[in-house]
Write a protein that holds these residues in place. Structure first.
Motif, PDB file in Angstrom:
ATOM      1  N   TRP A 195       8.926   8.950  55.072  1.00 30.66           N
ATOM      2  CA  TRP A 195       9.125  10.329  54.633  1.00 30.66           C
ATOM      3  C   TRP A 195      10.277  10.971  55.382  1.00 30.66           C
ATOM      4  N   ASP A 196      11.286  11.383  54.633  1.00 36.02           N
ATOM      5  CA  ASP A 196      12.436  12.094  55.193  1.00 36.02           C
ATOM      6  C   ASP A 196      12.026  13.562  55.304  1.00 36.02           C
ATOM      7  N   ALA A 197      11.202  13.854  56.306  1.00 42.22           N
ATOM      8  CA  ALA A 197      10.374  15.055  56.284  1.00 42.22           C
ATOM      9  C   ALA A 197      10.998  16.283  56.933  1.00 42.22           C
ATOM     10  N   PHE A 198      12.030  16.102  57.750  1.00 47.01           N
ATOM     11  CA  PHE A 198      12.706  17.242  58.367  1.00 47.01           C
ATOM     12  C   PHE A 198      13.816  17.745  57.437  1.00 47.01           C
ATOM     13  N   GLY A 199      14.319  18.950  57.732  1.00 51.19           N
ATOM     14  CA  GLY A 199      15.533  19.415  57.090  1.00 51.19           C
ATOM     15  C   GLY A 199      15.336  20.491  56.032  1.00 51.19           C
ATOM     16  N   LEU A 200      16.446  20.844  55.403  1.00 51.48           N
ATOM     17  CA  LEU A 200      16.475  21.953  54.453  1.00 51.48           C
ATOM     18  C   LEU A 200      15.548  21.781  53.253  1.00 51.48           C
ATOM     19  N   PRO A 201      15.458  20.599  52.613  1.00 50.56           N
ATOM     20  CA  PRO A 201      14.617  20.498  51.426  1.00 50.56           C
ATOM     21  C   PRO A 201      13.164  20.904  51.689  1.00 50.56           C
ATOM     22  N   ALA A 202      12.581  20.362  52.772  1.00 43.53           N
ATOM     23  CA  ALA A 202      11.188  20.674  53.079  1.00 43.53           C
ATOM     24  C   ALA A 202      11.036  22.123  53.518  1.00 43.53           C
ATOM     25  N   GLU A 203      11.961  22.608  54.354  1.00 45.77           N
ATOM     26  CA  GLU A 203      11.844  23.982  54.855  1.00 45.77           C
ATOM     27  C   GLU A 203      12.018  24.998  53.731  1.00 45.77           C
ATOM     28  N   ASN A 204      13.008  24.783  52.863  1.00 44.34           N
ATOM     29  CA  ASN A 204      13.211  25.718  51.752  1.00 44.34           C
ATOM     30  C   ASN A 204      12.011  25.747  50.815  1.00 44.34           C
ATOM     31  N   SER A 231      11.587  18.957  41.354  1.00 46.66           N
ATOM     32  CA  SER A 231      10.388  19.617  41.885  1.00 46.66           C
ATOM     33  C   SER A 231      10.675  21.074  42.213  1.00 46.66           C
ATOM     34  N   SER A 232      11.884  21.349  42.761  1.00 45.16           N
ATOM     35  CA  SER A 232      12.200  22.707  43.181  1.00 45.16           C
ATOM     36  C   SER A 232      12.218  23.671  42.005  1.00 45.16           C
ATOM     37  N   ARG A 233      12.590  23.156  40.817  1.00 40.85           N
ATOM     38  CA  ARG A 233      12.617  24.012  39.629  1.00 40.85           C
ATOM     39  C   ARG A 233      11.368  23.835  38.775  1.00 40.85           C
ATOM     40  N   GLU A 234      10.441  23.014  39.291  1.00 40.31           N
ATOM     41  CA  GLU A 234       9.171  22.764  38.607  1.00 40.31           C
ATOM     42  C   GLU A 234       9.387  22.246  37.189  1.00 40.31           C
ATOM     43  N   ILE A 235      10.401  21.364  37.062  1.00 39.86           N
ATOM     44  CA  ILE A 235      10.670  20.695  35.792  1.00 39.86           C
ATOM     45  C   ILE A 235      10.362  19.220  35.987  1.00 39.86           C
ATOM     46  N   GLY A 236       9.410  18.700  35.248  1.00 37.87           N
ATOM     47  CA  GLY A 236       9.112  17.291  35.404  1.00 37.87           C
ATOM     48  C   GLY A 236       7.852  16.867  34.680  1.00 37.87           C
ATOM     49  N   VAL A 237       7.718  15.554  34.544  1.00 39.12           N
ATOM     50  CA  VAL A 237       6.465  14.940  34.125  1.00 39.12           C
ATOM     51  C   VAL A 237       5.846  14.415  35.406  1.00 39.12           C
ATOM     52  N   TRP A 238       4.710  14.984  35.799  1.00 42.86           N
ATOM     53  CA  TRP A 238       4.154  14.737  37.122  1.00 42.86           C
ATOM     54  C   TRP A 238       3.324  13.458  37.115  1.00 42.86           C
ATOM     55  N   VAL A 239       3.551  12.641  38.127  1.00 44.77           N
ATOM     56  CA  VAL A 239       2.965  11.299  38.173  1.00 44.77           C
ATOM     57  C   VAL A 239       1.445  11.343  38.139  1.00 44.77           C
ATOM     58  N   GLY A 240       0.829  12.243  38.939  1.00 44.45           N
ATOM     59  CA  GLY A 240      -0.629  12.282  39.002  1.00 44.45           C
ATOM     60  C   GLY A 240      -1.285  12.509  37.648  1.00 44.45           C
ATOM     61  N   PRO A 241      -1.008  13.617  36.974  1.00 44.71           N
ATOM     62  CA  PRO A 241      -1.618  13.865  35.666  1.00 44.71           C
ATOM     63  C   PRO A 241      -1.270  12.808  34.624  1.00 44.71           C
ATOM     64  N   GLU A 281      14.037   1.372  49.192  1.00 54.06           N
ATOM     65  CA  GLU A 281      14.537   2.505  48.424  1.00 54.06           C
ATOM     66  C   GLU A 281      14.743   3.667  49.394  1.00 54.06           C
ATOM     67  N   MET A 282      15.707   4.531  49.086  1.00 55.56           N
ATOM     68  CA  MET A 282      15.879   5.732  49.896  1.00 55.56           C
ATOM     69  C   MET A 282      14.558   6.493  49.929  1.00 55.56           C
ATOM     70  N   PHE A 283      14.117   6.870  51.147  1.00 55.15           N
ATOM     71  CA  PHE A 283      12.834   7.562  51.223  1.00 55.15           C
ATOM     72  C   PHE A 283      12.970   9.000  50.742  1.00 55.15           C
ATOM     73  N   ILE A 284      11.811   9.619  50.503  1.00 59.54           N
ATOM     74  CA  ILE A 284      11.764  10.875  49.761  1.00 59.54           C
ATOM     75  C   ILE A 284      11.733  12.084  50.691  1.00 59.54           C
ATOM     76  N   TYR A 285      12.343  13.192  50.245  1.00 59.89           N
ATOM     77  CA  TYR A 285      12.112  14.494  50.869  1.00 59.89           C
ATOM     78  C   TYR A 285      10.750  14.983  50.378  1.00 59.89           C
ATOM     79  N   PRO A 286       9.741  15.077  51.228  1.00 60.99           N
ATOM     80  CA  PRO A 286       8.414  15.514  50.748  1.00 60.99           C
ATOM     81  C   PRO A 286       8.365  17.038  50.602  1.00 60.99           C
ATOM     82  N   SER A 287       8.953  17.531  49.528  1.00 59.59           N
ATOM     83  CA  SER A 287       9.070  18.972  49.341  1.00 59.59           C
ATOM     84  C   SER A 287       8.245  19.473  48.167  1.00 59.59           C
TER      85      SER A 287
END
Length: 852
Positions: free
Chosen positions: A86-95, A613-623, A46-52
C-alpha cells in the motif's frame, strides 16, 4: 445494467460459493506462497495502490493482468514472487481523508481493509506474507535511513529555490508532478514560490539514467522516448560573457557557438536569481520586480509555447561579448526558463525566429552571421533590416572574425564548423565544452502532514544535524487534529513533535517540519518485498540479489517521467552503496490503458468518463463480484482490448464473457465424466478426431504465444473459438474429445481461475491445486491440417474453393484451379493472362478479351 441484460449475464452456477471455496483453499494450502530458495525465479509486480477509497474495476485491471502473468508462470514451472502493498502516505490519501472529514490514518487503514477484501474477492494470487504498508514506522524508518545515507554521500541537500506551488494542495511539487502547468493531483494551476527545501541530487545520475535506457529494450518505446526527452541531454559550450563595468563572469550555455558574433541581446529567466541581483539598487528595480511577479504567474508551458507573444524587460545593464567586445543589453524574458542551462541565454535574432520576433518588438538590432548555402566568401551579406524572418538553415559564417567562410549549422558539415569554434573558444579561455541536462534535482520536501518525517534537526548552535540512525524512526504523530494544509509545514504547529534536543550538543532545537514526497516511499519498495521482515536493514543483499530485477512490471503510463525515473535512480544509488548487484529495477515494463464508463452527461447525452475513486465514478469491485462473480470481472477486463489500450466497460462485454463461461460449464455438466488427462494415441488418429486434436494444439500454441505477447484478448478469443469446435464435435465419447475438454480447463486457469479449479477438481477430486500442474505444451507435429482450403478468384471475384493436400505443388494447384467447373464457367472463351498463386492462401486468375 438493465434487467434483461442482467438476466443474460447470470452465471449458471453459484459464482460466490465456488469462488469463495477456492479462495479459501488457496489460502489454506499456501498455493501462492513464495519459495525463499528459488531455482527458477520470476518476479511479477504491479504498481501498488494509493489506498484513498474503494476499488473499482479500473484499478483491478492492473492486478488482474499481473495475476495472469504470475499464474501462467507458476504453471510453467517458475518460482514466482508476487507481493503486494500500500502506497499509503502522501497527497492522494490525505486529500481523500480531508474530503470525507476523516483523519488520514483512520481513512487510510479503513481504505486498505476495504481494498484488500475486494482484491481477495477477485482471486488475485498475492503472497500476503510479504505485504508492506508505507505509512507504518516499520517501513518509513527505512525511508529516513535512505535519506541519511544520501545526505552522507552528498545526494541529499537543502537550498532556497523558486518552486512549483499548488495553492489548492498547499504544498510544493516536483517538476515531474506538474502536468501542463497544473497539479497532477487536483488539476489546479501551479504558481511559483521561493522556499528553502530538500532535494535529492538525481542529476548526478543523469548520464547513467540516459545510457541505461538502451538496456530497457523490452520497455515500451513510447516510455523510453519520454524518459530520453525528460532527461534531455544537450552537448554544447559554456561561454563567459562579462557584466559591463565589473569583473563578474556571466556564463551562458549554447549549442550554436557559430552564431556568437550575431548576439545582440541577452535573455535572462525571470525566476533566475541573477534577475533580482541585476535589478537591485537600480532605478529599474521596482518596475522590474513587478514584471517578474506578473510573468511568473504564467505557466512555463505558456511562456515557451510557439505562437505566444513574448514579453521582456530591459534591466538597464549590459554584458560584453567575449568574441568581439560587443556591448549587449540584458533583458529579462518570459520565454527563458531558469531550469535550462545557466538561466540566461545569448539571443541571435538573425538566426532564431523567437529571438527575431522579440528583437523586432523591442527595436533591438539584428545581425546576420550565417549566409545561405551556396553563398561564397565574396557574396554580399543580406541587409538585416530587410529580413522578414530569421535565417535558420545551414550556411557559411560571415561577419564572424577569423571564421568568415566557415561552413556552419546543424548538418554534418556545419557541426565540423561548430567544433572549430569550440576549439578556438577553449584555446582562448573564453569557454569550455559541456553537457546540459533538462533533468533537474528532485524536490522531495512537502508541507503536508501525511508523509514520512524528514530525519533532520535544526539547531541554532550546530546548524542542521542528522538524526542518529539508532534513533530512527522519527515517528509521525498520529494524534494531530489540525492536520489540514496551511501553506506552511503542518508539523511545525505540533510542539510535541517539532521541539526537540539537538543530537550533537543537547541544546534546544527543532525537527525539520516537512515530510517527504510520497514518491520516495515507492522508489525502493520493490526491493523491500524481497526481505519484508528485516528489522536490521531495508533488505538483505542476498535476498535482493535472489529476486531482483523485477521480471515483469505493470503500471500506468502517467508515471513514465515520475516514479519510473525515480525508482531507476534509487536502484542505481543502492547499487553504488553496495546494497544491490543490479543497476536497473526491472527487465520488462507493461503499460495498462484506462478503463472508462459510459454515463450520462449534463446535457443528457451519453459520455465516456475515466473511472476514478476521487470523483466516485466507477464499477466497484465488491458489489460487482457479489452479483456477477470474480471470473466475469476478470474476463471482461482481459477480453475487451489489449492491456495497453484504453477500454470502455459495458453491459455487452459482461454478457459476452458470461455466455462463454456458461457454455463451458454446461459442456462439463453434460460430458464432465468424459474429461480425460492422458493424451490419446496419436498413431491411431484419423478424420474428425485428428482434426480436433490439431485444433487443440493450435489453440494451446496461440494461447501461450498471445499471453507471452501481452495479448490476452486474443488468447481468450482462441479459447472461445475452440469451445465452438468442441460443441461441433459429434463423438463426445471419443478420448480426443475428453482430452481436449480437460486441456481447455488448463488454458482457462490463468484467466478465470475459480471456474478452472472447480472443473479440475470435479474431474480429479483427489488432486491438488490445478496451479501446481504444468501448463500444456503443444505437439508441433499436429499443428497443421493434411488438407487446406484455397480460395480461387477470377478477375477479383471469388468463384471457387479448392480442398487440396497441403503437400500439393504450385503447378498442381494451378491446374486444379483452372479445371474447377465454377472457375471454367467464368473464364468462358476469354484468354487467361495470369494465374497468380499466393502460397497456401489464394489463386487469382486474370483474363483478357474473348478469344475469336
Amino acid at each position: 445494467m438493465k434487467p434483461d441484460d442482467a438476466a443474460r449475464a447470470r452465471l449458471a452456477y453459484d459464482a460466490r460459493e465456488v469462488e469463495q471455496r477456492w479462495q479459501d483453499y488457496w489460502q489454506k494450502h499456501e498455493t501462492f506462497k513464495t519459495n525463499p530458495n528459488p531455482k527458477n525465479k520470476y518476479y511479477v509486480l504491479e504498481m501498488f495502490i494509493y489506498p484513498s477509497g474503494d476499488l473499482h474495476v479500473g484499478h483491478a485491471r492492473n492486478y488482474v493482468i499481473g495475476d495472469v502473468i504470475s499464474r501462467l508462470k507458476q504453471m510453467q514451472g517458475y518460482d514466482v514472487l508476487r507481493p503486494f502493498g500500500w502506497d499509503a502516505f502522501g497527497l492522494p490519501a490525505e486529500n481523500a481523508a480531508i474530503k470525507h472529514n476523516s483523519h488520514p490514518a483512520k481513512w487510510t487503514f479503513e481504505s486498505i481493509d476495504l481494498c484488500k477484501r475486494n482484491i481477495n474477492r477477485l482471486g488475485i494470487a498475492y503472497d500476503w506474507d510479504r505485504e508492506i504498508n508505507t505509512c507504518v514506522p516499520e517501513y518509513y524508518r527505512w525511508d529516513q535511513w535512505f535519506f541519511l545515507q544520501f545526505y552522507k554521500r552528498g545526494l541529499a541537500y537543502r537550498k532556497e529555490a523558486l518552486l512549483n506551488w499548488c495553492p489548492s494542495c498547499r504544498t510544493v511539487l516536483a517538476n515531474e508532478q506538474v502536468v501542463d502547468a497544473k497539479c497532477e493531483r487536483c488539476g489546479t494551476d501551479v504558481n511559483k514560490k521561493k522556499m528553502t527545501q530538500w532535494f535529492f541530487r538525481i542529476t548526478d545520475y543523469a548520464q547513467e539514467l540516459l545510457d541505461g535506457i538502451e538496456e530497457l529494450d523490452t520497455w515500451p518505446e513510447s516510455v523510453r522516448i519520454m524518459q530520453r526527452n525528460w532527461i534531455g541531454r544537450s552537448e554544447g559550450v559554456e561561454v563567459d560573457f562579462t557584466l559591463e563595468g565589473t569583473d563578474r563572469k556571466i556564463p551562458i550555455f549554447t549549442t550554436r557557438p557559430d552564431t556568437l558574433w550575431g548576439v545582440t541581446f541577452m535573455a535572462l529567466a525571470p525566476d533566475a536569481p541573477t534577475a533580482e541581483e541585476l535589478l537591485k539598487g537600480t532605478d529599474r528595480e521596482q518596475e522590474g520586480m513587478e514584471f517578474i511577479r506578473r510573468v511568473l504567474l504564467k505557466s512555463e508551458v505558456d511562456r515557451v509555447a510557439e505562437g505566444m507573444e513574448k514579453e521582456g524587460f530591459f534591466t538597464g545593464r549590459y554584458a560584453v561579448n567575449p568574441v568581439n567586445g560587443g556591448r549587449v543589453p540584458i533583458y529579462i524574458a518570459d520565454f527563458v526558463l531558469a531550469s535550462y542551462g545557466t538561466g540566461m541565454i545569448m539571443a541571435v535574432p538573425g538566426h532564431d525566429q523567437r529571438d527575431f520576433e522579440f528583437a523586432r518588438k523591442y527595436n533591438i538590432p539584428v545581425k546576420v552571421v550565417i549566409q545561405g548555402s551556396g553563398a561564397g566568401p565574396q557574396s554580399p551579406t543580406p541587409n538585416p533590416q530587410s529580413l522578414t524572418q530569421a535565417y535558420t538553415e545551414d550556411g557559411t559564417m560571415t561577419n564572424s572574425g577569423p571564421f568568415d567562410g566557415t561552413v556552419a549549422g546543424k548538418g554534418e558539415a556545419g557541426q565540423k564548423g561548430i567544433e572549430k569554434v569550440n576549439d578556438w573558444l577553449e584555446e582562448k579561455g573564453l569557454g569550455r565544452r559541456t553537457v546540459n541536462f533538462r533533468l533537474k534535482d528532485w524536490l522531495i520536501s512537502r508541507q503536508r502532514y501525511w508523509g514520512t518525517p524528514i530525519p533532520m534537526v535544526h539547531c541554532d548552535k550546530c546548524g542542521i544535524v542528522p538524526v542518529p540512525e539508532e534513533d530512527l524512526p522519527v515517528i509521525l504523530p498520529l494524534r494531530v487534529q489540525d492536520f489540514k494544509p496551511k501553506g506552511t509545514s503542518v508539523l511545525a504547529s505540533v510542539p510535541g513533535f517539532y521541539e526537540t534536543d539537538c543530537p550533537k550538543c543537547g541544546g534546544p532545537a527543532h525537527r525539520d517540519p516537512d515530510t517527504m514526497d510520497t514518491f520516495v516511499n515507492s522508489s525502493w519498495y520493490m526491493v523491500r518485498y524481497t526481505d519484508p521482515k528485516n528489522d536490521k536493514l531495508p533488505f538483505g543483499k542476498q535476498a535482493a540479489d535472489t529476486w531482483m530485477p523485477i521480471d515483469e512490471y505493470t503500471g500506468n503510463m502517467e508515471h513514465a517521467c515520475g516514479h519510473l525515473i525515480f525508482f531507476r535512480f534509487f536502484t542505481r544509488a543502492m547499487h553504488d552503496m553496495g546494497m544491490l548487484s543490479v543497476k536497473e529495477p526491472c527487465k520488462t515494463f507493461h503499460t495498462e490503458g484506462m478503463v472508462s464508463l459510459r454515463t450520462t452527461g449534463p446535457d443528457g447525452k451519453p459520455v465516456s468518463k475515466g473511472m476514478a475513486s476521487s470523483r466516485e465514478i466507477g464499477v466497484w469491485v465488491g458489489p460487482f463480484t457479489e452479483e456477477y462473480g470474480a471470473d466475469i470481472a476478470r474476463l471482461a477486463l482481459l477480453f475487451a482490448a489489449p492491456p495497453e489500450k484504453d477500454m470502455e466497460w459495458s453491459d455487452d462485454l459482461v454478457t459476452g464473457v458470461t455466455r462463454f463461461l456458461n457454455r463451458l460449464w454446461h459442456l462439463h455438466e453434460e460430458h464432465g465424466d468424459a474429461g480425460a488427462f492422458d493424451p490419446p494415441d496419436t498413431a491411431k488418429l484419423a478424420g474428425a478426431e485428428k482434426e480436433l486434436y490439431i485444433r487443440l494444439n493450435q489453440t494451446i500454441r496461440k494461447v501461450v504465444a498471445d499471453s507471452e505477447a501481452f495479448q490476452y484478448n486474443t488468447a481468450i478469443a482462441a479459447q472461445m473459438e475452440f469451445l465452438n469446435d468442441l460443441y461441433g464435435f459429434e463423438n463426445t465419447e471419443s478420448p480426443v474429445f475428453g482430452f481436449a475438454l480437460g486441456r481447455l480447463i488448463y488454458l482457462l486457469a490463468p484467466f478465470a481461475p475459480h471456474l478452472a479449479e472447480e472443473l479440475w477438481h470435479r474431474a480429479k477430486p483427489d488432486a491438488g491445486s490445478l496451479f501446481d500442474e504444468r501448463f500444456p505444451s503443444w505437439d508441433e507435429k499436429f499443428t497443421t491440417f493434411d488438407m487446406m482450403t484455397i480460395p480461387v478468384q477470377v478477375n477479383g471475384k471469388l468463384r471457387a474453393r479448392l480442398e487440396v493436400p497441403r503437400t500439393a505443388s504450385e503447378e498442381e494447384i494451378r491446374k486444379l484451379a483452372l479445371a474447377d467447373p465454377g472457375v471454367a464457367e467464368h473464364i468462358g472463351g476469354k484468354d487467361v493472362k495470369k494465374v497468380i498463386y499466393v502460397k497456401g492462401r489464394l489463386v487469382s486468375v486474370v483474363t483478357g478479351k474473348d478469344r475469336k
